[in-house]
Design an enzyme around this catalytic site. Structure first.
Site, PDB file in Angstrom:
ATOM      1  N   TYR A 131      -7.183  86.288  47.250  1.00 52.76           N
ATOM      2  CA  TYR A 131      -5.839  86.713  47.638  1.00 52.76           C
ATOM      3  C   TYR A 131      -5.351  87.989  46.978  1.00 52.76           C
ATOM      4  O   TYR A 131      -4.316  88.523  47.365  1.00 52.76           O
ATOM      5  CB  TYR A 131      -4.860  85.557  47.400  1.00 52.76           C
ATOM      6  CG  TYR A 131      -5.107  84.431  48.374  1.00 52.76           C
ATOM      7  CD1 TYR A 131      -4.631  84.504  49.676  1.00 52.76           C
ATOM      8  CD2 TYR A 131      -5.860  83.321  48.011  1.00 52.76           C
ATOM      9  CE1 TYR A 131      -4.877  83.492  50.589  1.00 52.76           C
ATOM     10  CE2 TYR A 131      -6.116  82.306  48.918  1.00 52.76           C
ATOM     11  CZ  TYR A 131      -5.631  82.396  50.199  1.00 52.76           C
ATOM     12  OH  TYR A 131      -5.887  81.398  51.106  1.00 52.76           O
ATOM     13  N   PHE A 418       1.530  72.641  46.854  1.00 52.45           N
ATOM     14  CA  PHE A 418       1.993  72.564  48.235  1.00 52.45           C
ATOM     15  C   PHE A 418       0.924  73.060  49.199  1.00 52.45           C
ATOM     16  O   PHE A 418       1.153  73.330  50.323  1.00 52.45           O
ATOM     17  CB  PHE A 418       3.297  73.375  48.421  1.00 52.45           C
ATOM     18  CG  PHE A 418       3.221  74.794  47.916  1.00 52.45           C
ATOM     19  CD1 PHE A 418       2.771  75.818  48.732  1.00 52.45           C
ATOM     20  CD2 PHE A 418       3.605  75.112  46.613  1.00 52.45           C
ATOM     21  CE1 PHE A 418       2.698  77.121  48.270  1.00 52.45           C
ATOM     22  CE2 PHE A 418       3.564  76.411  46.160  1.00 52.45           C
ATOM     23  CZ  PHE A 418       3.103  77.427  46.981  1.00 52.45           C
TER      24      PHE A 418
END
Length: 418
Positions: A131, A418
């Site tokens: 990322y 999450f």
């Protein structure tokens, strides 16, 4: 609807339809190895998935990529709760690797986040190396520990004995536990204000995830007849020829004051028939580290947690406060979101900040990744400079900015994934 070239064929990006959710989630599960979630967990993720904020990548009739973005509010230094995209459920079919599918989804997603008016995007990375090229950087870290409770003792602050502890059903106590959690959210950067439904994540307890441990247990802390803290945990019984050797596995602990917190930790250290306590992803500066008799027998380790990406540099830097006065011109590099690139004057202190475009000479030069790493105060701009990733043009600017960006209210912390 968007069509992206992927080298061999065109992949079409579409918003997720609710009717496609099962196929979409199956594609994600396969990308992560193919072991399905429990029915309970799968149902919860289905309920929580914001389809209007999620996309799928299609190669003809085949779904080959997934990405979503929860609608969060993130606590930033100073206590503000900032609209934030929680990037999640990102996966690409192994048959379509290295065709640009991930890049096209990240491009579309960050454009969407900008259009939604959310200045930040955050994620937890299954593979950290992926990322950085999209502007994300590790901004919070979690403390792991395996504590030898047969040999480590806990010294607690005065008043701890006044805290009453009692067992409670994890599901039935959700509301009071959530009220405790909500009181702690504004106090530490990196925490997520949970929307309705998210409280269920903390009591998911499929047998397949227990690894031989007990069902989830819950103990509440009370002072003056009010719930002031809670702990959720499992116990894994173990026996050897010489006796018991059980393990306590901490799932979640939250408290509104130091004595309630200490009482809960002391409880965990003293559970019968156990000799160790396993801790995962706790705040780096949590008080128990200073209460233990022998820190070496706690086997402390640190792991990256929340990755931050500034989607709107000006709005993001204005949303937080600064520990000391800062007035610096930042030259920002951002090839993936070029609207952020250029010079920004940041002026701020503990009361607030402004950040706007400028043509003044740069004081510091850095990429949006370094801004993301330092944004919550858990990574020092000074340490990034020593790594060659922040360059100082005006003497003194680095020290000024490093102090200003520092953590307030404790080290930033992500309370759950999450």
């Amino acid at each position: 609807m968007t069509t992206e070239a992927t080298g061999r064929a065109a992949t079409e990006l579409r918003p997720l339809r609710r009717d496609d959710w099962d196929d979409w989630f199956d594609t994600l599960i396969r990308a992560f190895g193919g072991v399905d979630e429990s029915a309970e967990e799968r149902a919860l993720w289905r309920d929580l998935t914001p389809c209007e904020r999620s996309i799928g990548a299609w190669d003809g009739d085949e779904l080959v990529g997934t990405a979503g973005a929860f609608d969060f509010r993130l606590t930033v230094p100073g206590g503000a709760s900032v609209p934030t995209a929680g990037v999640t459920m990102v996966g690409v079919a192994a048959t379509h690797r290295r065709r640009g599918v991930l890049t096209s989804m990240m491009r579309r997603q960050l454009d969407d986040v900008r259009a939604w008016g959310e200045p930040l995007a955050v994620l937890t990375a299954s593979e950290p190396a992926i990322y950085g090229r999209f502007g994300y950087a590790a901004a919070t870290f979690g403390l792991h520990a395996e504590i030898d409770t047969s040999r480590v003792r806990l010294s607690v602050p005065a008043g701890t004995d006044d805290v009453r502890l009692r067992y409670a059903d994890p599901g039935a106590s959700l509301d009071v536990c959530e009220a405790v959690y909500a009181r702690t959210v504004p106090l530490r950067a990196g925490m997520l204000a949970r929307r309705p439904g998210w409280e269920r994540l903390g009591v998911l307890d499929p047998e397949s995830d227990r690894g031989g441990a007990s069902p989830l247990q819950c103990v509440l802390a009370e002072r003056g007849g009010k719930v002031t803290g809670y702990v959720r945990f499992r116990v894994r019984p173990r026996w050897t020829e010489s006796g018991h050797n059980g393990e306590v596995q901490l799932a979640d602990l939250s408290a509104v004051d130091e004595v309630s917190e200490a009482a809960l930790w002391r409880f965990l250290f003293g559970i019968d028939l156990t000799t160790s306590l396993k801790v995962r992803g706790r705040p780096l500066d949590e008080a128990w580290r200073h209460l233990v008799s022998d820190v070496r027998r706690c086997d402390l380790r640190v792991r990256d947690a929340l990755y931050v990406r500034l989607v709107d540099v000006g709005a993001a830097l204005e949303a937080r406060t600064y520990q000391a006065p800062v007035d610096v011109v930042l030259e920002v590099e951002d090839a993936f979101c070029p609207w952020n690139a250029g010079r920004w004057r940041l002026s701020g202190d503990a009361k607030g900040a402004t950040c706007s475009r400028t043509t003044d000479a740069a004081d510091l030069s850095l990429s949006v990744r370094e801004l993301g790493a330092a944004y919550l105060g858990g990574v020092s701009l000074g340490s990034l400079a020593r790594a060659g990733r922040v360059r100082e043009a005006r003497p003194g600017a680095l020290t000024e900015a490093s102090v200003g960006f520092g953590a307030s209210g404790g080290e930033p912390w992500l309370p759950h994934g999450f």
